[in-house]
Design a protein around this motif. Structure first.
Motif, PDB file in Angstrom:
ATOM      1  N   VAL A  82      43.980  43.113  50.705  1.00 20.13           N
ATOM      2  CA  VAL A  82      42.982  41.952  50.145  1.00 20.13           C
ATOM      3  C   VAL A  82      42.364  41.381  51.782  1.00 20.13           C
ATOM      4  N   GLN A  83      43.364  42.328  52.570  1.00 17.15           N
ATOM      5  CA  GLN A  83      43.040  41.556  54.073  1.00 17.15           C
ATOM      6  C   GLN A  83      41.283  41.166  54.358  1.00 17.15           C
ATOM      7  N   PRO A  84      40.804  42.557  54.061  1.00 20.75           N
ATOM      8  CA  PRO A  84      39.232  42.177  54.723  1.00 20.75           C
ATOM      9  C   PRO A  84      38.490  40.911  53.475  1.00 20.75           C
ATOM     10  N   TYR A  85      39.299  40.842  52.160  1.00 13.68           N
ATOM     11  CA  TYR A  85      38.367  39.274  51.833  1.00 13.68           C
ATOM     12  C   TYR A  85      39.781  37.959  51.837  1.00 13.68           C
ATOM     13  N   ARG A  86      40.689  38.783  52.703  1.00 14.32           N
ATOM     14  CA  ARG A  86      41.571  37.026  52.642  1.00 14.32           C
ATOM     15  C   ARG A  86      40.518  35.263  52.384  1.00 14.32           C
ATOM     16  N   VAL A  87      39.395  35.515  53.882  1.00 13.18           N
ATOM     17  CA  VAL A  87      38.801  34.566  54.298  1.00 13.18           C
ATOM     18  C   VAL A  87      38.440  33.363  53.141  1.00 13.18           C
ATOM     19  N   LEU A  88      37.827  34.974  52.277  1.00 11.92           N
ATOM     20  CA  LEU A  88      36.675  34.667  50.497  1.00 11.92           C
ATOM     21  C   LEU A  88      38.205  34.031  50.025  1.00 11.92           C
ATOM     22  N   LEU A  89      39.451  34.355  49.815  1.00  5.68           N
ATOM     23  CA  LEU A  89      40.338  34.540  48.539  1.00  5.68           C
ATOM     24  C   LEU A  89      41.090  32.798  48.709  1.00  5.68           C
ATOM     25  N   GLU A  90      41.789  32.984  50.039  1.00  2.00           N
ATOM     26  CA  GLU A  90      41.656  31.704  50.130  1.00  2.00           C
ATOM     27  C   GLU A  90      40.973  30.058  50.648  1.00  2.00           C
ATOM     28  N   SER A  91      39.622  30.621  50.962  1.00  2.00           N
ATOM     29  CA  SER A  91      38.714  29.047  50.313  1.00  2.00           C
ATOM     30  C   SER A  91      38.482  28.827  48.962  1.00  2.00           C
ATOM     31  N   GLN A  92      37.327  27.722  49.309  1.00  2.00           N
ATOM     32  CA  GLN A  92      37.824  26.827  47.924  1.00  2.00           C
ATOM     33  C   GLN A  92      36.835  27.835  47.051  1.00  2.00           C
ATOM     34  N   LEU A  93      36.244  29.042  47.781  1.00  2.00           N
ATOM     35  CA  LEU A  93      34.849  29.694  46.872  1.00  2.00           C
ATOM     36  C   LEU A  93      35.682  30.676  45.978  1.00  2.00           C
ATOM     37  N   VAL A  94      37.110  30.867  45.870  1.00  2.00           N
ATOM     38  CA  VAL A  94      37.255  31.425  44.780  1.00  2.00           C
ATOM     39  C   VAL A  94      38.423  31.089  43.754  1.00  2.00           C
ATOM     40  N   THR A  95      39.332  30.732  42.751  1.00  3.02           N
ATOM     41  CA  THR A  95      40.012  31.165  42.106  1.00  3.02           C
ATOM     42  C   THR A  95      40.793  32.226  41.272  1.00  3.02           C
ATOM     43  N   ARG A  96      42.260  31.786  42.009  1.00  5.99           N
ATOM     44  CA  ARG A  96      42.840  32.805  40.502  1.00  5.99           C
ATOM     45  C   ARG A  96      43.874  32.334  39.769  1.00  5.99           C
ATOM     46  N   LEU A  97      43.662  33.145  38.503  1.00  3.47           N
ATOM     47  CA  LEU A  97      44.243  32.376  37.130  1.00  3.47           C
ATOM     48  C   LEU A  97      44.597  33.794  36.901  1.00  3.47           C
ATOM     49  N   TYR A  98      46.284  32.887  36.804  1.00  6.21           N
ATOM     50  CA  TYR A  98      47.369  34.088  35.513  1.00  6.21           C
ATOM     51  C   TYR A  98      47.754  33.155  34.634  1.00  6.21           C
ATOM     52  N   LEU A  99      47.092  34.362  33.388  1.00  7.69           N
ATOM     53  CA  LEU A  99      47.174  33.540  32.034  1.00  7.69           C
ATOM     54  C   LEU A  99      48.573  33.694  31.371  1.00  7.69           C
ATOM     55  N   ASN A 100      49.354  34.315  32.226  1.00  4.76           N
ATOM     56  CA  ASN A 100      51.128  34.351  32.308  1.00  4.76           C
ATOM     57  C   ASN A 100      51.622  32.833  32.145  1.00  4.76           C
ATOM     58  N   GLU A 101      51.081  32.149  33.018  1.00  5.55           N
ATOM     59  CA  GLU A 101      51.462  31.023  33.572  1.00  5.55           C
ATOM     60  C   GLU A 101      51.166  29.828  32.990  1.00  5.55           C
ATOM     61  N   LEU A 102      50.420  30.167  32.309  1.00  8.37           N
ATOM     62  CA  LEU A 102      49.797  29.101  31.220  1.00  8.37           C
ATOM     63  C   LEU A 102      51.146  28.576  31.010  1.00  8.37           C
ATOM     64  N   GLY A 103      50.608  27.156  30.502  1.00  9.59           N
ATOM     65  CA  GLY A 103      51.595  26.297  29.972  1.00  9.59           C
ATOM     66  C   GLY A 103      51.930  26.396  28.419  1.00  9.59           C
ATOM     67  N   GLU A 104      52.505  25.115  27.871  1.00  7.09           N
ATOM     68  CA  GLU A 104      52.594  25.494  26.978  1.00  7.09           C
ATOM     69  C   GLU A 104      51.471  25.318  25.806  1.00  7.09           C
TER      70      GLU A 104
END
Length: 281
Positions: free
Chosen positions: A111-133
């Motif tokens: 993801v190096q070419p997109y790292r600036v975007l991914l680490e900014s507040q513009l992008v949120t990454r969600l992982y559904l198996n990490e949702l709580g109860e």
């Protein structure tokens, strides 16, 4: 069955669930309209876009992408779609991108070419198996959790969601729509489930499996996947021509083929079966 179509229906029914996922108030949904956007004169389609209503234009646009398969070019495609949208529609508001993965292992690693975007507040990454109860969340988020919960836990969660639906959703038309959505997800996760098992899971003696086009497409796709997985084990790799013929079979024909192929030993057996069964239709 494409998971993006499930999430499209889900966010149409429960737009508030999206804002809960990104830790905003559920009431934020009142300021948005949700739609799928096809970018003109291209092959690109954005899974979902939350567009601010006219009188709340200070709110950002939310681009939603659901990714349930490993794809090393995913981020290249995602940002191409977003910036093409910005060029074509020239919005004057801020934007945010929300990417939904079932688990971290499916996220691209290069993801190096997109790292600036991914680490900014513009992008949120969600992982559904990490949702709580699920009990900590609303009905909409609970249904999202159903997509990724393991098969052993599925019946327990389904019963909990059905109980919640009946207690929280008073509108009968909406209640039926929600139950249909839950059923669609169950059939997607458990394609071999029988009518009797569905009746027991839903706790309804008079429950009938729907015969909507969506349900038929779901059953056809999962049965086709099963057949295409089993055939090479019996007779070796299939030619493109045979694969194409099989993909055109009806649900009933695919189910019959799934049983018949257990007796196949050569490609000729498949050819004869197709000739006999296509002649009968």
């Amino acid at each position: 069955m494409k998971t993006d179509s499930i999430f499209y229906r889900l966010f149409q029914t429960f737009p508030s669930a999206f804002f809960e996922l990104i830790n905003l108030q559920a009431s934020e949904a009142n300021a948005y309209n949700f739609a799928s956007v096809e970018l003109k004169q291209t092959a690109f389609r954005i899974d979902g876009v939350f567009l601010p209503v006219a009188d709340t234009s200070s709110q950002p646009i939310y681009f939603v992408e659901v990714q349930f398969q490993k794809d090393n070019e995913f981020y290249a495609r995602l940002f191409s779609e977003i910036f093409l949208y910005l060029r074509l529609y020239a919005p004057t508001t801020d934007w945010r991108a929300v990417v939904i993965f079932p688990r971290r292992s499916l996220e691209p690693t290069q993801v190096q070419p997109y790292r600036v975007l991914l680490e900014s507040q513009l992008v949120t990454r969600l992982y559904l198996n990490e949702l709580g109860e699920v009990t900590e969340y609303s009905l909409g988020v609970g249904i999202i959790k159903l997509v990724v919960v393991n098969k052993k836990q599925t019946p327990i969660l389904v019963k909990s969601l059905i109980t919640k639906t009946r207690s929280e959703v008073s509108d009968k038309a909406l209640q039926k729509k929600v139950l249909d959505l839950i059923e669609t997800i169950v059939v997607y996760k458990l394609p071999r489930i029988s009518r009797q098992e569905l009746i027991k899971m839903f706790g309804l003696g008079d429950f009938d499996i729907k015969t909507t086009r969506l349900y038929e497409e779901l059953k056809q796709e999962t049965t086709l996947e099963l057949v295409m997985r089993l055939l090479p084990r019996r007779i070796g790799n299939l030619s493109p021509q045979l694969s194409e013929r099989i993909s055109q079979l009806s649900i009933e024909q695919l189910e019959n083929l799934a049983e018949a192929l257990l007796d196949f030993s050569t490609e000729g057996d498949l050819v004869v079966w197709l000739q006999d069964n296509l002649t009968q239709t």
